[in-house]
Design a protein around this motif. Sequence first.
Motif, PDB file in Angstrom:
ATOM      1  N   LYS A  39      -3.062  22.067   3.653  1.00 46.68           N
ATOM      2  CA  LYS A  39      -2.579  20.933   4.434  1.00 46.68           C
ATOM      3  C   LYS A  39      -2.819  19.641   3.655  1.00 46.68           C
ATOM      4  O   LYS A  39      -3.895  19.425   3.098  1.00 46.68           O
ATOM      5  N   ARG A  40      -1.791  18.826   3.627  1.00 44.81           N
ATOM      6  CA  ARG A  40      -1.893  17.557   2.921  1.00 44.81           C
ATOM      7  C   ARG A  40      -1.962  16.415   3.935  1.00 44.81           C
ATOM      8  O   ARG A  40      -1.229  16.436   4.936  1.00 44.81           O
ATOM      9  N   ARG A  41      -2.787  15.462   3.622  1.00 43.21           N
ATOM     10  CA  ARG A  41      -2.973  14.312   4.503  1.00 43.21           C
ATOM     11  C   ARG A  41      -2.702  13.035   3.720  1.00 43.21           C
ATOM     12  O   ARG A  41      -3.029  12.945   2.548  1.00 43.21           O
ATOM     13  N   GLY A  42      -2.160  12.053   4.367  1.00 43.14           N
ATOM     14  CA  GLY A  42      -1.909  10.764   3.750  1.00 43.14           C
ATOM     15  C   GLY A  42      -1.724   9.699   4.803  1.00 43.14           C
ATOM     16  O   GLY A  42      -1.456   9.984   5.984  1.00 43.14           O
ATOM     17  N   TYR A  43      -1.871   8.471   4.414  1.00 44.85           N
ATOM     18  CA  TYR A  43      -1.735   7.331   5.310  1.00 44.85           C
ATOM     19  C   TYR A  43      -0.706   6.380   4.731  1.00 44.85           C
ATOM     20  O   TYR A  43      -0.610   6.195   3.513  1.00 44.85           O
ATOM     21  N   GLY A  44       0.033   5.738   5.588  1.00 44.71           N
ATOM     22  CA  GLY A  44       1.048   4.802   5.168  1.00 44.71           C
ATOM     23  C   GLY A  44       0.452   3.522   4.630  1.00 44.71           C
ATOM     24  O   GLY A  44      -0.646   3.103   5.021  1.00 44.71           O
ATOM     25  N   SER A  45       1.209   2.889   3.731  1.00 47.26           N
ATOM     26  CA  SER A  45       0.738   1.646   3.125  1.00 47.26           C
ATOM     27  C   SER A  45       1.021   0.437   3.978  1.00 47.26           C
ATOM     28  O   SER A  45       0.538  -0.658   3.680  1.00 47.26           O
ATOM     29  N   GLY A  46       1.825   0.564   5.027  1.00 47.30           N
ATOM     30  CA  GLY A  46       2.118  -0.565   5.890  1.00 47.30           C
ATOM     31  C   GLY A  46       3.302  -1.390   5.473  1.00 47.30           C
ATOM     32  O   GLY A  46       3.502  -2.494   5.984  1.00 47.30           O
ATOM     33  N   GLY A  47       4.085  -0.958   4.522  1.00 50.88           N
ATOM     34  CA  GLY A  47       5.256  -1.715   4.109  1.00 50.88           C
ATOM     35  C   GLY A  47       5.071  -2.352   2.751  1.00 50.88           C
ATOM     36  O   GLY A  47       3.999  -2.331   2.146  1.00 50.88           O
ATOM     37  N   GLY A  48       6.165  -2.941   2.269  1.00 52.55           N
ATOM     38  CA  GLY A  48       6.109  -3.550   0.950  1.00 52.55           C
ATOM     39  C   GLY A  48       5.348  -4.848   0.899  1.00 52.55           C
ATOM     40  O   GLY A  48       4.853  -5.253  -0.170  1.00 52.55           O
ATOM     41  N   ASP A  49       5.206  -5.552   2.011  1.00 48.74           N
ATOM     42  CA  ASP A  49       4.497  -6.830   2.045  1.00 48.74           C
ATOM     43  C   ASP A  49       3.016  -6.669   2.338  1.00 48.74           C
ATOM     44  O   ASP A  49       2.313  -7.659   2.537  1.00 48.74           O
ATOM     45  N   MET A  50       2.494  -5.425   2.418  1.00 45.38           N
ATOM     46  CA  MET A  50       1.096  -5.180   2.752  1.00 45.38           C
ATOM     47  C   MET A  50       0.244  -5.173   1.494  1.00 45.38           C
ATOM     48  O   MET A  50       0.589  -4.512   0.509  1.00 45.38           O
ATOM     49  N   TYR A  51      -0.855  -5.935   1.516  1.00 44.91           N
ATOM     50  CA  TYR A  51      -1.791  -5.987   0.388  1.00 44.91           C
ATOM     51  C   TYR A  51      -3.196  -5.697   0.915  1.00 44.91           C
ATOM     52  O   TYR A  51      -3.572  -6.144   2.008  1.00 44.91           O
ATOM     53  N   PHE A  52      -3.959  -4.982   0.094  1.00 46.54           N
ATOM     54  CA  PHE A  52      -5.339  -4.664   0.441  1.00 46.54           C
ATOM     55  C   PHE A  52      -6.282  -5.576  -0.346  1.00 46.54           C
ATOM     56  O   PHE A  52      -6.058  -5.831  -1.538  1.00 46.54           O
ATOM     57  N   GLY A  53      -7.363  -6.010   0.323  1.00 47.42           N
ATOM     58  CA  GLY A  53      -8.352  -6.850  -0.345  1.00 47.42           C
ATOM     59  C   GLY A  53      -8.376  -8.248   0.228  1.00 47.42           C
ATOM     60  O   GLY A  53      -7.797  -8.532   1.290  1.00 47.42           O
ATOM     61  N   ARG A  54      -9.078  -9.154  -0.445  1.00 43.15           N
ATOM     62  CA  ARG A  54      -9.233 -10.536  -0.011  1.00 43.15           C
ATOM     63  C   ARG A  54      -8.436 -11.442  -0.945  1.00 43.15           C
ATOM     64  O   ARG A  54      -8.546 -11.313  -2.169  1.00 43.15           O
ATOM     65  N   PRO A  55      -7.659 -12.365  -0.400  1.00 38.29           N
ATOM     66  CA  PRO A  55      -6.850 -13.233  -1.274  1.00 38.29           C
ATOM     67  C   PRO A  55      -7.731 -14.198  -2.049  1.00 38.29           C
ATOM     68  O   PRO A  55      -8.761 -14.661  -1.564  1.00 38.29           O
ATOM     69  N   ASN A  56      -7.335 -14.499  -3.257  1.00 38.41           N
ATOM     70  CA  ASN A  56      -8.045 -15.442  -4.107  1.00 38.41           C
ATOM     71  C   ASN A  56      -7.641 -16.870  -3.749  1.00 38.41           C
ATOM     72  O   ASN A  56      -6.451 -17.189  -3.667  1.00 38.41           O
ATOM     73  N   GLU A  57      -8.641 -17.702  -3.530  1.00 37.75           N
ATOM     74  CA  GLU A  57      -8.377 -19.099  -3.214  1.00 37.75           C
ATOM     75  C   GLU A  57      -8.375 -19.928  -4.496  1.00 37.75           C
ATOM     76  O   GLU A  57      -9.237 -19.761  -5.356  1.00 37.75           O
ATOM     77  N   LYS A  58      -7.420 -20.815  -4.569  1.00 42.17           N
ATOM     78  CA  LYS A  58      -7.335 -21.684  -5.731  1.00 42.17           C
ATOM     79  C   LYS A  58      -8.349 -22.813  -5.593  1.00 42.17           C
ATOM     80  O   LYS A  58      -8.373 -23.520  -4.592  1.00 42.17           O
ATOM     81  N   GLY A  59      -9.213 -22.944  -6.591  1.00 37.50           N
ATOM     82  CA  GLY A  59     -10.219 -23.987  -6.552  1.00 37.50           C
ATOM     83  C   GLY A  59      -9.682 -25.306  -7.046  1.00 37.50           C
ATOM     84  O   GLY A  59      -9.374 -25.466  -8.235  1.00 37.50           O
ATOM     85  N   THR A  60      -9.522 -26.257  -6.131  1.00 37.06           N
ATOM     86  CA  THR A  60      -9.021 -27.593  -6.486  1.00 37.06           C
ATOM     87  C   THR A  60     -10.138 -28.598  -6.667  1.00 37.06           C
ATOM     88  O   THR A  60      -9.866 -29.771  -6.920  1.00 37.06           O
ATOM     89  N   LEU A  61     -11.405 -28.152  -6.496  1.00 44.76           N
ATOM     90  CA  LEU A  61     -12.536 -29.070  -6.613  1.00 44.76           C
ATOM     91  C   LEU A  61     -13.040 -29.074  -8.044  1.00 44.76           C
ATOM     92  O   LEU A  61     -12.837 -28.123  -8.809  1.00 44.76           O
TER      93      LEU A  61
END
Length: 258
Positions: A39-61
């Motif tokens: 038996k094979r198991r898998g989970y969907g990625s949630g679509g093409g616009d789905m990203y995993f992780g934390r977004p990087n903030e641009k440091g303007t300081l």
Amino acid sequence: MATSMLSPFTYTATGDLGIKRETMLQNELLLRTELGKPKRRGYGSGGGDMYFGRPNEKGTLGASEALRGWSSMNQNSTLPFHRKEKATERDFLELNKTAVNSGIVTSGENFAYRSINDIRRRTAGTEKNKTKIRRLPPSMVYGISTRPSTPIFDLLEHKYQDKWLQQRQQEELAKKKEKIKKNAGVVYETRASLLRTYQNPVESGPLWQLPRFKNSSKPHLQTFRTKSQEGDAFKQFDSDKIARQGNLGHGVYEAAKN
């Protein structure tokens, strides 16, 4: 993580499974495994616009803001080291005190006073920071002070030993005094102490006499017929010797003095 989605051709199902709802083909309890395959198991990625992780903030300081502690950083930042300011609560105790000092007693006046005035409680973080700030003198030295050197003459003369012996003697004397105070007026007799003070009774023997007088001590004559007559005669003699002369009352009668 597997990004491939389960297709309806991967598993075979009976009836109309998956026709009305495609999610039924992802239910492990409803699907059947292929013959001779695991038996094979898998989970969907949630679509093409789905990203995993934390977004990087641009440091303007710049460097100046970094040295000042990033005070102007965005409050909605998702960085783990960014600390958001906690919302302080209203201090109702202080509000009640100030209201009473202002002469407000009724509930309506107190409600109106709270709507106009606002006092917030201090957070625990600010109090800790205030207590940590201390001004130390410039001449302060950190560390442990050195121990004074041991006098060599006291070691050679055994003064420490003498002091210890004196202390031990004083402690023993104090213990003896306490025992004496506790046992004062209370004497516990033991068998040994009773035997030490006990004296065996000794019968007093007869007085010593010459052997020739031992058998001749009894009278040879008995002038009184009975014991009662003998007692009456001695009583009469005791009463009559008062008026006679002599130490034993055997003399003549004393004449009456005019």
